[in-house]
Each structure stands twice: as structure tokens, then as C-alpha cells.
Motif scaffolding. Structure first.
Motif, PDB file in Angstrom:
ATOM      1  N   GLN A  93       0.564  -1.496   0.196  1.00 42.79           N
ATOM      2  CA  GLN A  93      -0.282   0.052   0.311  1.00 42.79           C
ATOM      3  C   GLN A  93       1.226   1.086  -0.118  1.00 42.79           C
ATOM      4  O   GLN A  93       1.729   1.250   0.522  1.00 42.79           O
ATOM      5  N   PRO A  94      -0.151   2.088  -0.642  1.00 40.19           N
ATOM      6  CA  PRO A  94       0.991   3.652  -0.434  1.00 40.19           C
ATOM      7  C   PRO A  94       1.595   3.600   1.123  1.00 40.19           C
ATOM      8  O   PRO A  94       0.998   3.672   1.478  1.00 40.19           O
ATOM      9  N   ARG A  95       2.148   5.163   1.409  1.00 38.03           N
ATOM     10  CA  ARG A  95       2.659   5.310   2.676  1.00 38.03           C
ATOM     11  C   ARG A  95       1.372   5.883   3.602  1.00 38.03           C
ATOM     12  O   ARG A  95       1.018   4.808   3.988  1.00 38.03           O
ATOM     13  N   ARG A  98      -1.146   2.771   4.364  1.00 38.58           N
ATOM     14  CA  ARG A  98      -1.010   2.211   5.196  1.00 38.58           C
ATOM     15  C   ARG A  98      -0.340   2.075   7.001  1.00 38.58           C
ATOM     16  O   ARG A  98      -1.279   1.573   7.736  1.00 38.58           O
TER      17      ARG A  98
ATOM     18  N   LEU C   8      11.131   0.260  -0.365  1.00 39.08           N
ATOM     19  CA  LEU C   8      11.191  -0.594   0.400  1.00 39.08           C
ATOM     20  C   LEU C   8      10.088  -1.466  -0.342  1.00 39.08           C
ATOM     21  O   LEU C   8      10.839  -1.284  -2.108  1.00 39.08           O
ATOM     22  N   SER C  13       5.716  -1.090  -7.733  1.00 37.35           N
ATOM     23  CA  SER C  13       4.359  -2.279  -7.504  1.00 37.35           C
ATOM     24  C   SER C  13       3.528  -1.758  -8.125  1.00 37.35           C
ATOM     25  O   SER C  13       3.496  -0.137  -8.502  1.00 37.35           O
ATOM     26  N   ARG C  17      -2.194  -3.656  -7.414  1.00 38.38           N
ATOM     27  CA  ARG C  17      -1.581  -4.611  -6.004  1.00 38.38           C
ATOM     28  C   ARG C  17      -2.390  -4.533  -5.004  1.00 38.38           C
ATOM     29  O   ARG C  17      -2.254  -5.241  -3.651  1.00 38.38           O
ATOM     30  N   SER C  18      -2.748  -3.246  -4.765  1.00 33.95           N
ATOM     31  CA  SER C  18      -3.535  -2.123  -3.681  1.00 33.95           C
ATOM     32  C   SER C  18      -4.893  -3.117  -3.068  1.00 33.95           C
ATOM     33  O   SER C  18      -4.387  -3.535  -1.904  1.00 33.95           O
TER      34      SER C  18
END
Lengths: 265, 385, 292
Positions: A93-95, A98, C8, C13, C17-18
Motif C-alpha cells: 500500500q502507499p505510505r 499503510r 521498500l 509495484s 496490487r493494492s
């Protein structure tokens, strides 16, 4: 180190051991004693008997044991799958998402268990989904309450996993699912076992949500213990508590012995 | 599914199977074309353009934070460039997933999979690509043999020493016959002695596999000088020097390179005057000196004169030698050599030589000599160190 | 290297994928957030199909039963937390800085104690401190008394003492972790300079432990506000906390609407304490070690 003199050390050791003994040793010892007590009219119990254990392993109490173990296993297994899934999916997930989602997955551990039970009662006593009075609603309540702990354990394990392993695997040509199956999950195994153990122990001792939702045919051990002590059968309650603790311990010790080759250096 | 396919494969794999498994790829080079990488708006790799020819070892060196590891990870596919393209062979891989790039990678702390034996580690890449069983059976022992680990095939990583783990990691990277091999500080986690022998081992490995293209990232100049055909020096995300190891050492293009690759004495000089065939006369204070003008600096300007400590001598060396007078500041004996620090007209100069029976005493005046062919002029204005 | 830490796993990505987060998120939404929302709706009178209103809140929140419950909950939680902090600090100092035979085993047993059901302690306390328990029987025998002299178990003190016992390990875990970061040399230097043990504790150990104390304390506050099993097992008539009140209303009296109103307050209180805990942990830079 704080205390150097021999007498000082002896004093602090005595104080510490007495404190621990009274606070933590005594309660467990007392439950154990009571579970064998035929009678308790003076300082110590008398007429030791195995009768309470016979009761604990017969009829309703045995059924309670069965219900607790099944509920614990099923709820922990489902929580393990969903917690691992969540922890893995959270990594891509994006920061900001997350951070928010991490807090979201932890929230069930912060809400009082009685309210979780009440919520399930309110939500699933009306169409479209009728679960009130089923075994399912107990398992769901346990799952909700332990899900945050499995998620937390697994994501802590993932955070400790060096990123190199997965990247090297990927550079060697491993596609995402191959990598997950052959590298990430095997390396996570110790954390998965720890997560399952903790969930199972928590489920075995769960009371607040269970008393709200349990149907007559699906009584867990804590509810059974409360019922026994409520009607004055406190020695039977103590014996059933011992059975609960011993069962939990056996499962946890068994899980701790599951061989895992993934000890990271 | 793929693993099962491999298990039931006939004894000999068809060329098509080998092709699909990508296990027989020919060697090819790497090309960075104006590659820029930024994390959260901080540029960590700035317009890198660089070519690694097939079969060549290129070392990227630089202090930490200089962008060299980022460059390597961009080739591997773990960082996505903001701009520019990266090619392996003739293929633009900028948007290709890491697992489809056909590269071998070895990292500083080996990252051997702890739950797999050495041979399973080596077989990992082949299995992941669905290589036929006969290829795996043949390739794994071959690669372990190549790094001298054949007798350790059944060991788990925790039963191996650091050096042994690194050998297995190299075998694992080579097993897939990668188009390029990426080595990220592969020797940094080893202690000094093992590091030297691993360095020899890597050099031998490349003699055995002359077609292997290697990108080698290190902060250790000895590793780079020993192994690399070409060296790139990085600083603040930029490539500040690139060339073959010899000429980069002899004719550093700027002050930073001179000081990062080996030790350097740098003297500010002026009034450059070209003499013959790439040589120039310059003035250092009142003294006239002669040095190589490899970079073709224009006459009349100011620049730096670079001479390595071991090229300074206490006695005259040739007819067109330079001489400087100074005062001894300190003398250090380091076993197999002697270090002398001098003050020459207010500039500190370092000289190293074989141990002397009667070293000069601090405070004594001393004349030092150096050959004109061993002194190089480097431009002063670029990249002050 | 710093460069490594920056990249990271999700760096390269694709956005698709989220979507993998959706299955566990939807399960949690359906089984947890949706029921919580229905509690709120019922509390606002939405279950009867009428317009939402705060009438139920007005009635319940001003009732004596609710005010007493809230007061009991807060008094018990605050007292138990204070007790846990003091006891946890003392026990941790003993374990970490005055090693005695078995101290390392005790440190490991703490983790086990966290997994035990909370009512176990309440049950055992009835055997120890109850009117016919060990303590009273001993005192009556020694001093020839006719009536049990110790009578605190069936009051809020019984609940508080049980909760202190149960939740002290939750304070000790972060404390022991933070103590392990104190350099022994620091204490040795201090004592070689003539500082007495109590002075070392107050000047060196306590300041170093402050973040862990705050984190452990806020976690304790959260858990004690939510505690149900102990209160139920002690079963004192005049010690009704919010969770017990919810149970009482819903299960004994089938008054779901009142139960829901109280649950909204209780959940709100818990979420506020949980936010405090997350904030404290984030502020002091620790990981969420304490909660898991």
C-alpha cells in the motif's frame, strides 16, 4: 547492578521472590489446591479428592472443553489466514494508506469484548443474515477479538524479515506467488506459530463477548466455569479452570515444538 | 505447478524448454541512459549514463550515499527510475519486473535462504523458472564446484562460515546463467583475511567465465582496482569519473577521484606551459616543475599537480626529474613501509618508501624527487574535494 | 546503507496490487465495523424505523445507574493503572537490576501470564481473600475471631487488586525492554561516584523508563476500562462497570437500546484511550510491542 553487598542482595532477592510468590504463584497454587479439595473449612483444604476432575471430564464440562478447543482452533486459524493476508497486502500500500490501515486492523483489540458481542447480536439477529443462536456467531466473536493480535504478530514478523531475502528471490526469477510460497511464508513460520498460539490462548480464555452471544448448545469453558462458580460449585470451577490452563499449555507447548527450519541466523 | 512439470520432464530437456526457462541466455552488457532516481523528491541518482560492455567487470565506487547501490538496484529492478532507460543486452528493461530481468544478484549479507540447504539455495532460481529436472541436476553441482563448495551441498546456511555462505550465494546467482551479475558490496561483511582470498577467487571465477558481465558496487578501492576493467567513481548521485582502472589511477580527471582512488598529494600550481608530447611546465611557488598534461589543460591557467606518495623519492630518479625542498614533520614506520610527512612551502606532502635504516628526523630539511611522467595535472575548478 | 533502507518492497509495484487488502478489510468491515455502526444506529433510535434522535442518550446518560457505572469504571481503571505502574516498576527494577536466582525465568513467565484468562485471578482471590478464604481463616484461627476480619474483596478494592495483578505484566514488558537499553556501565559509574541505590533509581532508571511507563500505563488504562471477566467473577452488587452494565441490560433485561447507548459511550472511551496509546507509542518512537 544496584545492590552490591551480600546481605543487600539477599534482602532484595527475598523481597522480590515473596512479591512474585504472593502475586503470581499463590493464585495459581490456590486454584490447583482448590481443584483437589473435598472441603475447605480452615486455612488449608482437606479431604483431597479427584472428584472435581472426574466432573470436569464428564458431561457438560467435557462438552465445554470440546467447544472451547474447537472454537479456539477454528477462530485462530481463520484469524491467522486473514491476519497474514492483511499484513502481506499492507506492504504494497502507499505510505499513508499503510499507516491508516495498520491502525484499522488493530482497532478490534481496543474495543471492549462485551460491545463486540452486543454488536454481533444486534447485527445478526435480523435479516439478511441470521446468526443469533448459532455456533457460528461464537466463532465470529472470537475471530474478531483475536484478529488484531494475529495481525500484529505477523506484521511484526514481516517487519523483522530482512528485505534482501525476497529481493534476491525475485532477482533469481521467482514470481510473486512462488516467492511467497517458497521464501516469505517459510521464513515467517515462527511468527505464524507464535501468532496462532497467542490467538488460541486468548480464545480459550475469552468471556466477555461469549456470554453475550453463546447459544445453549455451544458453551465455552470460561462460561461453564462462571456458571459453576455462580451456583457455588467453586471446587468444580477450580478444576475446570485447571483443565483450561493445562489444555492451553499442552497446545502451546506442542506448537512450540513444531520444527521450523527458518531460524534466521 | 512448475516444479511438478520439472519433475516429470524427460531426461533431456528440449531447447524450447531451456529457452522458456531462460537458463541458457548469452552474456550481454548493461546500459544506463540518463537514469535519474529520486526518493520523496530527493535525487539520489542524477542523470547516470554508463555502459558495461559484455564480459566486462565494471566497479562503481564512492562513499556511502553516493548513489552506487541505487544504480545497482535500478538494474535489478528494485528502484524505479524517475527518468531514463536501463537496458540489458538489447532489451529495454526499465519497466520489466525484477523476476523477468534474468540477472544474478549477490548482496552484502549473502541472504541465503535459511530454510534451504546449500544445494536447494543454488537450485532456487532454476526451480523458480521451471527449469527441467536434468538441467537442475547438472547445473547445481557444477555451480557449487565452481566456487569450491561441492562438499557442502547438504549444509544449511547456519552451518557455514561467512566466506562459505558468500560462495554459495555466488553459486546461486550463477546457476541461472544470468545475463549480468550484480555484486553489491559482496565482501564487506567478511573479515580482512577472507576478503583477500575471496577477491582472488572472484578474479579466478571471471577468468573461468570470461563472458560474464559484472556490475560490482563497493566502497573499497582495492577491490575495484583488483577486479575491474573499468571503474566508475560516484559522488552525490553523480558519476564523476569513468575509465579503465589504470588510467583512472594515473590520470584522475578531478580532485575527488584523485583522493578517493588511492592516496594523492595535490599541489596548487600555475602558469601551465605546454612543452612536448603531452607534457607541461608549471610553477609551484618559485619552483618550476614538469608534469604530464594528460587532460590537455590550456596554457597559462592554474591547476593541481597530483603525485602519488609512492612516486616521491629521496634520491634523484631520472634526467627530467622534479625536485622540491621541504622540512620533515613526522616519520612513521609501518612494518613493510615508511611514511614521511613533509612541509613543502606550507603544503603537507606524504611520501611512502621502503623502510630506511636511518630515517630522517623531524625538523630536518629534505629534498624530494619525482619523475615528470609520474606527476599529472588535473583541473582545479571541478569538484573541489 | 542508507540507500538500502529507503527502498521498500512496494517500490516498483503496480496500483492494482493494492486491491489485495480488500478481502481481509471487507471481512473486518462486515464482522466488526458494520455491527459497531448498528449499535450506534440502535442507540440513536434507528432500529424502530423512526427518525434518529438523541432521546435515548438523554435518558440513559442522566440515569443514576449510568453515572454510577461510568464513575466506577473510571475509578477502578485509574486506581488499577496507578497500581500497575508502581508495582510494575518495582518488580521490573528487581528483575532487571538486582538479579536473583530465577529472575530470568520470571521475566519469561510474564509473557505466559499475559495469555491467561483474567477471571482466573478473580476466582483465586475468592479462595485467598474471600470471607471463608485462607487469609480470613488464618487470622480467625490466630486471633480467635468469630467474624472474618478482612472484607474488601466484594468491593471495588477487590476488583482493583485483581486488575493490578492481571495487568501489571503489561507494564513490565515495555519496562523491561527499556531497562535492557540502559548501559550497566552507567549504573556502575554512578555507584562508584557514591550514589545510593534509591538515588540511582530516581535519577537514572526512572527517567529512562518514562516513555515505557507512559506507554504501558495508557495500555493498562485501555484494558482496565474494557475489563469484564474480573468484575463478573467478583460479582459485587455495588461494583457495576460499563461493560457489566451492557451485559446486564442486554442479556438479563433484554433492553438492547439502553445497552447500545452505554456501548457507544464505552466504545468511544476505549477508542479515545486507544488513540492516546498509539499517539504515545508513536511519540516515543517505540514499536507497538506492548499491545501484541
Amino acid at each position: 547492578m544496584l545492590v552490591w553487598s551480600r546481605s543487600g542482595r539477599a534482602t532484595t532477592a527475598t523481597i522480590a521472590l515473596v512479591l512474585f510468590g504472593v502475586l503470581y504463584g499463590l493464585p495459581i497454587a490456590v486454584i490447583a489446591l482448590a481443584s483437589f479439595a473435598g472441603q475447605w473449612n480452615s486455612v488449608l483444604p482437606s479431604k483431597p479428592t479427584l472428584e472435581h476432575y472426574v466432573n470436569a471430564l464428564h458431561g457438560d464440562s467435557l462438552e465445554n472443553l470440546h467447544v472451547s478447543v474447537v472454537t479456539g482452533f477454528v477462530a485462530s486459524l481463520v484469524a491467522l489466514v486473514s491476519g497474514t493476508w492483511a499484513a502481506l497486502a499492507l506492504r504494497v500500500q502507499p505510505r499513508t494508506a499503510r499507516r491508516v490501515l495498520d491502525a484499522v486492523f488493530f482497532i478490534p483489540s481496543a474495543v471492549p469484548s462485551v460491545s463486540v458481542g452486543l454488536g454481533l447480536l444486534v447485527a445478526f439477529s435480523q435479516p439478511p443474515v441470521l446468526l443469533n443462536g448459532t455456533t457460528m456467531i461464537v466463532v465470529i466473536a472470537h475471530f474478531v477479538l483475536i484478529s488484531a493480535f494475529t495481525y500484529g504478530n505477523v506484521s511484526a514478523g514481516l517487519a523483522r524479515l530482512p528485505v534482501d531475502f525476497e529481493q534476491v528471490a525475485e532477482s533469481l526469477g521467482a514470481r510473486p506467488f512462488y516467492r511467497l510460497r517458497r521464501v516469505t511464508l517459510p521464513l515467517l513460520t515462527p511468527y505464524l506459530i507464535a501468532a496462532f498460539s497467542l490467538s488460541f490462548a486468548l480464545s480459550m480464555g475469552e468471556l466477555g463477548a461469549t456470554v453475550m452471544v453463546y447459544p445453549p448448545g455451544w458453551v465455552t469453558m470460561p462460561v461453564g466455569i462462571f456458571a459453576l462458580s455462580d451456583r457455588g460449585a467453586i471446587f468444580d470451577a477450580a478444576a475446570l479452570t485447571m483443565v483450561l490452563a493445562i489444555t492451553t499449555a499442552i497446545v502451546l507447548i506442542g506448537l512450540a515444538r513444531v520444527p521450523t527450519r527458518a531460524s534466521v541466523r | 505447478m512448475r516444479a511438478e512439470l520439472a519433475d516429470v520432464a524427460p531426461a533431456m530437456a528440449t531447447p524450447a524448454q531451456r529457452e522458456r526457462a531462460g537458463v541458457d541466455a548469452a552474456s550481454s552488457g548493461i546500459r544506463f541512459d540518463d537514469v535519474t532516481v529520486a526518493y520523496n523528491d530527493v535525487v539520489v541518482l542524477d542523470s547516470l549514463s554508463l555502459t558495461v560492455k559484455p564480459g566486462e567487470i565494471v566497479a562503481l565506487i564512492g562513499p556511502s550515499g553516493s548513489g552506487k547501490t541505487t544504480a545497482l538496484r535500478a538494474v535489478a529492478g528494485f528502484v524505479r527510475p524517475l527518468r531514463g532507460t536501463i537496458s540489458i543486452g538489447t532489451r529495454d528493461v526499465t519497466n520489466v519486473a525484477p523476476h523477468a530481468r534474468n540477472i544474478g544478484m549477490v548482496v552484502q549479507n549473502y541472504a541465503l535462504f535459511p530454510h534451504m540447504r546449500a544445494e536447494e539455495n543454488v537450485a532456487f532460481g532454476l526451480r523458480a523458472r521451471g527449469a527441467p529436472a536434468d538441467v537442475i541436476r547438472e547445473r547445481v553441482p557444477e555451480c557449487l564446484r565452481m566456487v569450491g563448495m561441492a562438499s557442502y551441498a547438504k549444509r544449511f546456511p547456519r552451518e557455514l562460515s561467512g566466506g562459505q555462505q558468500q560462495r554459495v550465494a555466488i553459486a546461486r546467482a550463477l546457476a541461472i546463467r544470468p545475463q549480468v551479475l550484480l555484486l553489491d558490496e559482496p565482501l564487506s561483511a567478511l573479515d580482512a583475511q577472507i576478503r583477500r582470498s575471496m577477491l582472488d577467487e572472484l578474479a579466478r571465477l571471471h577468468r573461468d567465465l570470461p563472458s560474464l558481465t559484472v556490475l560490482y558496487v563497493t566502497h573499497d578501492q582495492t577491490e575495484a582496482l583488483t577486479l575491474a576493467d573499468h571503474i566508475g567513481i560516484m559522488r552525490d548521485g553523480k558519476l564523476v569519473a569513468f575509465g579503465d582502472a589504470q588510467s583512472l589511477y594515473r590520470y584522475p580527471p578531478n580532485r575527488f577521484s584523485a583522493e578517493f582512488l588511492g592516496r594523492a598529494n595535490l599541489l596548487p600550481v600555475r602558469e601551465v606551459a605546454t612543452t612536448t608530447a603531452g607534457m607541461a611546465r608549471v610553477r609551484f611557488g618559485a619552483d618550476a616543475l614538469i608534469a604530464r598534461n594528460h587532460h590537455g589543460l590550456p596554457d597559462g591557467g592554474e591547476c593541481l599537480l597530483c603525485v602519488r606518495p609512492h612516486d616521491l623519492r629521496l634520491s634523484p630518479c631520472d634526467s627530467i626529474g622534479n625536485v622540491l625542498g621541504g622540512v620533515v614533520k613526522s616519520v612513521q614506520w609501518q612494518g613493510d613501509m615508511q611514511n614521511v610527512e613533509l612541509d613543502v612551502a606550507g603544503h603537507a606532502l606524504r611520501l611512502t618508501c621502503a623502510p630506511m635504516h636511518a630515517p630522517p628526523a623531524p625538523g630536518a630539511p629534505l629534498a624530494i624527487h619525482f619523475s615528470a611522467s609520474e606527476a599529472t595535472l588535473i583541473p582545479e575548478h571541478t569538484l573541489r574535494g | 546503507m542508507a540507500e538500502l533502507a529507503l527502498a521498500l518492497p512496494g517500490q516498483a509495484s503496480a496500483p492494482s496490487r493494492s486491491a489485495w487488502i480488500l478481502p481481509p478489510l471487507l471481512i473486518l468491515a462486515a464482522l466488526f465495523f458494520f455491527p459497531l455502526a448498528l449499535i450506534a444506529r440502535q442507540a440513536l433510535g434507528g432500529a424502530e424505523g423512526g427518525a434518529l434522535s438523541l432521546n435515548h442518550f438523554a435518558t440513559v446518560l442522566t440515569s443514576k445507574m449510568f453515572v454510577d457505572g461510568l464513575r466506577n469504571t473510571l475509578v477502578i481503571a485509574l486506581s488499577a493503572t496507578a497500581g500497575c505502574l508502581v508495582l510494575g516498576f518495582v518488580l521490573s527494577v528487581f528483575i532487571a537490576f538486582t538479579p536473583f536466582p530465577g529472575s530470568s525465568i520470571l521475566a519469561r513467565l510474564i509473557d505466559t501470564f499475559i495469555a491467561l484468562p483474567t477471571f482466573l485471578v478473580a476466582l483465586s482471590f475468592t479462595f485467598i481473600y474471600g470471607s471463608a478464604g485462607m487469609l480470613n481463616e488464618s487470622l480467625m484461627e490466630i486471633f480467635h475471631l468469630d467474624l472474618p476480619p478482612v472484607d474488601f474483596l466484594y468491593s471495588q478494592w477487590g476488583v482493583i487488586l485483581s486488575e493490578i495483578t492481571v495487568y501489571t505484566p503489561f507494564v513490565m514488558r515495555p519496562l523491561l525492554a527499556s531497562f535492557s537499553l540502559i548501559e550497566p556501565a552507567q549504573l556502575e559509574v554512578a555507584s562508584s561516584l557514591g550514589a545510593r541505590p534509591l538515588r540511582i533509581v530516581s535519577r537514572i532508571i526512572l527517567p529512562a523508563a518514562l516513555p515505557a511507563l507512559v506507554a504501558g500505563g495508557s495500555l493498562c488504562l485501555l484494558l482496565t476500562v474494557n475489563e469484564f471477566g474480573i468484575v463478573l467473577f467478583i460479582g459485587a452488587k455495588d461494583v457495576i462497570t460499563l461493560p457489566l452494565l451492557i451485559y446486564d441490560k442486554a442479556i438479563q433485561q433484554f433492553d438492547y437500546t439502553t445497552a447500545c447507548v452505554i456501548a457507544v459511550v464505552n466504545v468511544g472511551l476505549s477508542l479515545a484511550l486507544y488513540s492516546l496509546y498509539r499517539f504515545v507509542v508513536a511519540y516515543f518512537g517505540g514499536r507497538r510491542a506492548g499491545l501484541v
